[in-house]
Design a protein around this motif. Sequence first.
Motif, short mmCIF file in Angstrom:
data_model
loop_
_atom_site.label_atom_id
_atom_site.label_comp_id
_atom_site.label_asym_id
_atom_site.label_seq_id
_atom_site.Cartn_x
_atom_site.Cartn_y
_atom_site.Cartn_z
N ALA A 272 -6.97 -20.42 50.08
CA ALA A 272 -8.30 -21.02 50.06
C ALA A 272 -8.40 -22.21 51.00
N SER B 186 -11.12 -16.73 47.59
CA SER B 186 -9.77 -17.10 47.15
C SER B 186 -9.83 -18.20 46.10
N SER C 88 -12.18 -18.03 52.02
CA SER C 88 -11.80 -19.22 51.28
C SER C 88 -12.51 -19.31 49.94
N THR D 256 -7.74 -21.17 54.93
CA THR D 256 -8.84 -20.46 55.58
C THR D 256 -10.06 -21.35 55.79
N VAL D 257 -10.08 -22.53 55.19
CA VAL D 257 -11.08 -23.53 55.54
C VAL D 257 -10.64 -24.28 56.79
#
Length: 481
Positions: free
Chosen positions: A217, A246, A243, A220-221
């Motif tokens: 999470a 997740s 994100s 992916t940000v």
Amino acid sequence: MSTGEEGRDPRRWRALSVALVAGFMALMDVSIVNVALPSIEQGLHADTSDLQWIVSGYALTFGLVLVPAGRLGDARGRRTMFVVGVAVFTASSVTAGLAPVPAVLVAARLLQGVGAGVLNPQVSGLVQELFRGAERGKAFGLLGATIGVSTAIGPLLGGGIIKVLGADTGWRWIFFVNVPVGILCIMLAFRYVAARSGAERRDEDLDLVGVALLGIAVFTVLLPLVEERNWPGAGKWLLLLVSAASFALFVWWELHQTRRGHAPLVDLRLFRIESYTSGVIIGLLYFSGFTAIFFIITLYLQLGLGYSALLAGLTVTPFAIGSAAAAALGGSVVTRLGRPLVAVGLVLVLVGIGLTDLVVSVRGDDPGWWIAPPLLIAGIGSGLVISPNVTLTVSEVPVAQAGTASGVLQTGQRIGTSAGIALIGSVFFGAVATSHGDFAHALSVGLRFTLVLVAVALVAALVDVVTARRRREPASLPGPR
């Protein structure tokens, strides 16, 4: 070993000193590299993406291991986990100092973050374990001062090292200096920190699924933000959906773990404690803007104005001075003033950053000493935010969960740091590119994004103050009568 008054460990202050030195070292590494980035860029031919990962990657892994490390400290002994964390941090510092290419340095910084994330929750866990009453408030005040000063003083120390040893090799020694300190901390930990065995836990109770989901999470940000200029097209922003999914899975999994009677990575029941929830939110938002300030200001001073690393470090020293003084004051009065003190600190930070932006807008080609007063104001505000917020956030947490709670709190701070540097760094570098190298304009844009983040943190603090009053409950910790 005999104990002191009321069964307290007579070595508690020495144990705290050892823990704070190690915590200072790990937290200082969040910002000490900032003044070394131009030297690293030239010495290793690093690009802007490498520079952002060197800073934000450290904060990322730092944050991801805090919670499981805090739980391991609760369960298996804080001294053991403290020593493991310091050892990993020290060994990876050697690797970072010897790095021949940017990829090795980034990897070493990621591992450094793991070591820092393992040792840090043990520090606040030891405060909860060793101190009671007014002593605990004093100890947390020292911890808050350590957090604030370590991040603020990093650029000055880094600049001094590069000044003495030169740009070519000086940046390597900002990592090498950790080695003797780390070895000394390990030796003193065995002498002054008591070994305490926690309850045995099975390997599956470490909740590796939770760690993986939270890691995905956050990563992916960060990835599309850090790689924004190197990754063309809008497809990268689809990772934000990954994100969000997740994180939703992470929350579901943690609740599922709790229902099954297994230990979750994050015990979401902690967020039933309103003072804890408010503190975590404020910490996440504030640190997303707070540490990014040093990142963009030192780049502006060195790359834009040609300042030396030492002069850049000296320029931001007023922030460190203000933060140190205010953190000590904040730790001593927080039991009487409570969360309103944090709100006042956030207002001062907003004023300081706003005035800094004004100075840069008017005197962008040579801010001189004009930038010192607003940075001092921001530093005073920061000291009144960090130390009191730490104390208030964990004040109602049971001692048995101290390490875990501290891990969650610091995870929020480190994730905020990582995301803030990625976001504001991307905005800064993007503004440099679109303005054809106008670093003063880029800094102003970055500072204004920082103002927004700090303003949202202020809103969260004010909401906490208002709701506490509506419940007719004091918005402060119960102090001695």
